[in-house]
Enzyme design. Structure first.
Site, PDB file in Angstrom:
ATOM      1  N   THR A 109      39.209  87.017  53.225  1.00 48.32           N
ATOM      2  CA  THR A 109      38.149  88.028  53.148  1.00 48.32           C
ATOM      3  C   THR A 109      37.261  87.817  51.923  1.00 48.32           C
ATOM      4  OG1 THR A 109      39.406  89.592  51.801  1.00 48.32           O
ATOM      5  CG2 THR A 109      39.728  89.706  54.192  1.00 48.32           C
ATOM      6  N   CYS A 110      36.154  88.543  51.889  1.00 53.50           N
ATOM      7  CA  CYS A 110      35.217  88.475  50.765  1.00 53.50           C
ATOM      8  C   CYS A 110      35.600  89.458  49.676  1.00 53.50           C
ATOM      9  CB  CYS A 110      33.806  88.783  51.242  1.00 53.50           C
ATOM     10  SG  CYS A 110      33.152  87.494  52.263  1.00 53.50           S
ATOM     11  N   ASP A 111      36.881  89.592  49.410  1.00 55.41           N
ATOM     12  CA  ASP A 111      37.336  90.514  48.381  1.00 55.41           C
ATOM     13  C   ASP A 111      37.999  89.684  47.296  1.00 55.41           C
ATOM     14  OD1 ASP A 111      38.382  93.716  48.159  1.00 55.41           O
ATOM     15  OD2 ASP A 111      39.456  92.203  47.000  1.00 55.41           O
ATOM     16  N   ASN A 170      36.654  93.693  56.826  1.00 58.21           N
ATOM     17  CA  ASN A 170      35.772  92.521  56.947  1.00 58.21           C
ATOM     18  C   ASN A 170      35.742  91.967  58.376  1.00 58.21           C
ATOM     19  OD1 ASN A 170      35.516  90.212  54.098  1.00 58.21           O
ATOM     20  ND2 ASN A 170      34.265  91.943  54.674  1.00 58.21           N
TER      21      ASN A 170
END
Ligand SMILES: *Cc1c(COP(=O)(O)O)cnc(C)c1O
Length: 390
Positions: free
Chosen positions: A336-338, A379
């Site tokens: 994910t973009c975390d 996401n």
């Protein structure tokens, strides 16, 4: 150094069954495969190690309906935290009298719902909750949870649950006065409690409260030791018999001639070792030309079910589709973009040098606290699918 060969714990038959399922079905990844015979085996081992002790499986560890059904058929009780977990257990064959509503944080209407479905055992840690139980679950049994120092466990529970023993004693008296059945003291010694004596201090406190109330003519029949029994991840564990012996000795020492009925609420110890989580490599990269450590990005991460990698508390044994060749150090991260979606940075993992996108990485001993923690679609990633093999 932790290598991808460390996870030889699932015994060979289980490994073969899970492999067969994965190779034959080629299910989309990530997915969790639970070996039901291993769940039965772990449950039976606990029952044999702790004869006479009431086992209440903590449903949150893995709420897969087939797991709940198997355990109900084996005679397990259930520790639940919500109406939905109650419905799940009842739908899978559990009797209401084998269910303990062990979450001290509950709405009055959820208490009433539990009572309407026949649940008569509750755990509490506050005056408001005891009063709500008296009103919405009249005549039920109640245990009071005490605060425990759980620092020797991998996952201490901190201060969220439980109250000081003297307050617990008062609330047991209150429960008695309100027409509830004060059953005894409950606690949780912290999850993945590696120290076999990690239950002792809380058992001592429970015995003290019990003795005090007995002297006042309010007999308490039971002590609830909660969860905490560990599972074998990367590091070796003392045998289950050591935990059973230490717990039995603590109870004998502190309760003396007034031997109580004993309940435990294992979660991790029942299901962790039954599960293999299959993931796929999305990307392998480096952050600079001089960087020796590769970054391996999997299609499972913190939000797909690996919540227990927070602080790198739980280090799963890994197996890849390229095991056997030369290996090198890696950082392992989720898709994910975390920025927090990094699984292992401090923990040293070595993975095959030829690992590439599309290869499989299996996380072993992943049956507990994975599917139950996976987000619905952070996401846009699907929640973790679970399959059972028998
Ligand atoms: C989560 C929980 C358990 C199970 O803990 P494990 O460490 O997985 O054995 C038991 N009792 C209660 C009240 C819990 O919240």
């Amino acid at each position: 150094m932790k290598t991808s060969f460390a996870g030889q714990r699932l015994h060979n038959e289980a490994t073969a069954r899970i492999r067969r399922f994965l190779d034959h079905g080629q299910p989309a990844t990530p997915c969790l495969v639970i070996d039901l015979p291993t769940v039965r085996d772990r449950f039976t081992a606990l029952r044999d190690a702790l004869p006479g002790v009431g086992i209440f499986y903590a449903v949150k560890a893995n709420p897969e309906p087939e797991v709940v059904g198997l355990l109900a058929a084996e005679g397990s009780g259930f520790d639940v935290a919500s109406p939905r977990e109650i419905d799940l257990c009842l739908a899978r064959g559990a009797k209401p009298e084998t269910i303990s509503y062990s979450n001290p944080i509950k709405k009055a209407r959820d208490i009433a719902y539990a009572h309407s479905r026949g649940v008569r055992l509750f755990v509490s840690d506050s005056e408001q909750d005891v009063r709500a139980l008296a009103e919405h679950a009249p005549g039920s049994s109640v245990m009071l949870r005490i605060l425990v120092n759980t620092n020797s466990s991998t996952y201490p529970f901190g201060k969220k649950f439980g109250c000081a023993p003297e307050m617990a004693a008062d609330l047991l008296r209150l429960a008695h006065g309100l027409g509830l059945v004060p059953l005894g003291v409950a606690f949780h010694a912290g999850s993945q409690q590696l120290d076999p004596t990690g239950w002792d201090a809380a058992i001592a406190d429970a015995a003290e409260v019990t003795a005090k109330l007995r002297a006042e003519g309010v007999p308490l029949s039971t002590v609830n030791l909660g969860g905490g029994l560990p599972a074998g991840y990367l590091d070796p564990l003392p045998p289950l018999a050591d935990y059973a012996a230490a717990i039995t000795a603590s109870i004998a020492r502190h309760f003396g001639e007034f031997a109580p009925e004993v309940m435990i609420e294992p979660g991790r110890a029942v299901v962790a070792e039954s599960g293999v989580l299959r993931s796929e490599v999305v990307l392998v990269s480096k952050k600079s030309y001089s960087d020796e450590r590769r970054w391996v990005f999997l299609d499972i991460g913190r939000y797909g079910g690996l919540a227990e990698t927070e602080g790198e508390a739980i280090a799963y044994p890994l197996r890849t589709s390229r095991d056997g060749g030369p290996t090198g150090p890696v950082v392992i991260a989720g898709p994910t973009c975390d920025a927090d979606d990094v699984l292992y940075q401090a923990t040293c993992y070595d993975l095959p040098l030829d690992l590439q996108a599309g290869d499989h990485v299996d996380l072993l001993c992943a049956g507990a606290y994975t599917a139950s923690y996976s987000s619905v679609a952070f996401n846009g990633f699907e929640p973790l699918a679970t399959y059972c093999v028998r």
